[in-house]
Design a protein around this motif. Sequence first.
Motif, mmCIF file in Angstrom:
data_model
loop_
_atom_site.group_PDB
_atom_site.id
_atom_site.type_symbol
_atom_site.label_atom_id
_atom_site.label_comp_id
_atom_site.label_asym_id
_atom_site.label_seq_id
_atom_site.Cartn_x
_atom_site.Cartn_y
_atom_site.Cartn_z
ATOM 1 N N GLU A 8 0.811 -1.210 0.000
ATOM 2 C CA GLU A 8 0.000 0.000 0.000
ATOM 3 C C GLU A 8 0.854 1.273 0.000
ATOM 4 N N ASP A 9 2.014 1.218 0.671
ATOM 5 C CA ASP A 9 2.862 2.408 0.718
ATOM 6 C C ASP A 9 3.906 2.419 -0.385
ATOM 7 N N THR A 44 6.393 5.481 -1.354
ATOM 8 C CA THR A 44 5.652 6.725 -1.548
ATOM 9 C C THR A 44 5.984 7.793 -0.503
ATOM 10 N N ASN A 45 6.696 7.416 0.564
ATOM 11 C CA ASN A 45 7.095 8.418 1.564
ATOM 12 C C ASN A 45 8.475 8.999 1.280
ATOM 13 N N GLN A 46 9.015 8.657 0.095
ATOM 14 C CA GLN A 46 10.318 9.173 -0.304
ATOM 15 C C GLN A 46 10.189 9.896 -1.644
ATOM 16 N N ALA A 66 -0.265 12.236 -12.306
ATOM 17 C CA ALA A 66 -1.370 12.598 -11.426
ATOM 18 C C ALA A 66 -1.068 12.276 -9.971
ATOM 19 N N GLU A 67 -0.174 11.338 -9.726
ATOM 20 C CA GLU A 67 0.173 10.970 -8.344
ATOM 21 C C GLU A 67 1.446 11.666 -7.851
ATOM 22 N N VAL A 101 0.208 10.861 -2.763
ATOM 23 C CA VAL A 101 -0.904 9.966 -2.403
ATOM 24 C C VAL A 101 -1.179 9.967 -0.902
ATOM 25 N N TRP A 102 -0.166 10.264 -0.099
ATOM 26 C CA TRP A 102 -0.339 10.257 1.353
ATOM 27 C C TRP A 102 -0.089 11.617 1.995
#
Length: 370
Positions: A8-9, A44-46, A66-67, A101-102
């Motif tokens: 998910e991440d 996604t956190n980087q 888009a993301e 995304v997050w």
Amino acid sequence: MTKFIIREDERGLLFREGRYVKPLAPGTYRFWSFANHEIATLKTNQPFRVPERDIEPFLQDDRLRAELTVVDVPDYEYALHFEDGKFARLLTAGKHAFWNVWKRHEFVRVDARDPEIPPEVDVSVLTRIGSAYVQSYEVASHEAGLLFIGNEFERTLKPGVYRFWRGPVPALVRTVDMRQQQLDMTGQEMMTEDKVTLRLNFVCQYRIVDPLKSLEIRSFEDQVYVLLQLILREYVGTMKLDELLRAKQEVGSYALGKLKEKAGDYGVEFLSAGVKDIILPGDVKEILNTVLIAEKKAQANLITRREETASTRSLLNTAKLLDENETLYRLKELEFMEKICDKIGSVSLSNGGNVLEQLNSLFSVRGTRG
């Protein structure tokens, strides 16, 4: 079949025979082994970064774009990157992309050509950036800070801590001590008008009042020292040794007056000046000691003769008074008899006569004086 799992991440990038195909959302993927598929998995956190590949081809994909939040930083700018309102990093020149995304991404752009940091940038952010991009200067409570931007004087800074961007235009803070300072001239050899070489210990106190002017003078303390040296040489060279020794206090007053005339050229205020010591050569010191001893002996002899003369004159006056006044003479005799009696333990009277008559014979006046 080859199986790939994207969490998910994470996000995946599908490559076929080394060419980018499409992005992959979280899930499980299977591909035929012979199809030569590759998947790059990114957190996604980087920041969005594909090893050994340029970012531009991926940004052409609208689904991937888009993301992503993309920021393009020019050569003359820095960008402060905030994630969900919290500072994350400083971005330099180039194109940067981040997964949105997050997290929510915001950027504050600063012009690196202006080294002064705007007030809206918090100090806590600057401390996290570090000295690679931010330089700091501290002006103490007893100092004045002079700010130079691009080697041109900008303004004077009060005590405090100041931070500036490291960029194409350099910023520099020079500090000047504004406290009272002391200049000591020790063992300076000088020659008097009568060709006597001596050494002078001199001291003066001053305070800088124009810090910019003092910085414009190269080797400021050395030049003030030379100025003081020339003033003292000029003064001492016009005086004989005896005059100099008598007018020791006047040397400081003269030097202070001359220093104040030049104070504006150096941006200082001279407060006081004076001679600490005058050191004479050994042979000159012996000569002066000999002269001093001779003078003191002559003074002592003069005083002795003056006292002897006064004593003789006093005796003469006393003799005249005694000769003119019989009662005074009688009192003087009694005084001496009293002194004699103090020294005598007993008195013997002869001839068996009357005691009073014998005493009267001792104190006869005119009969014995003639």
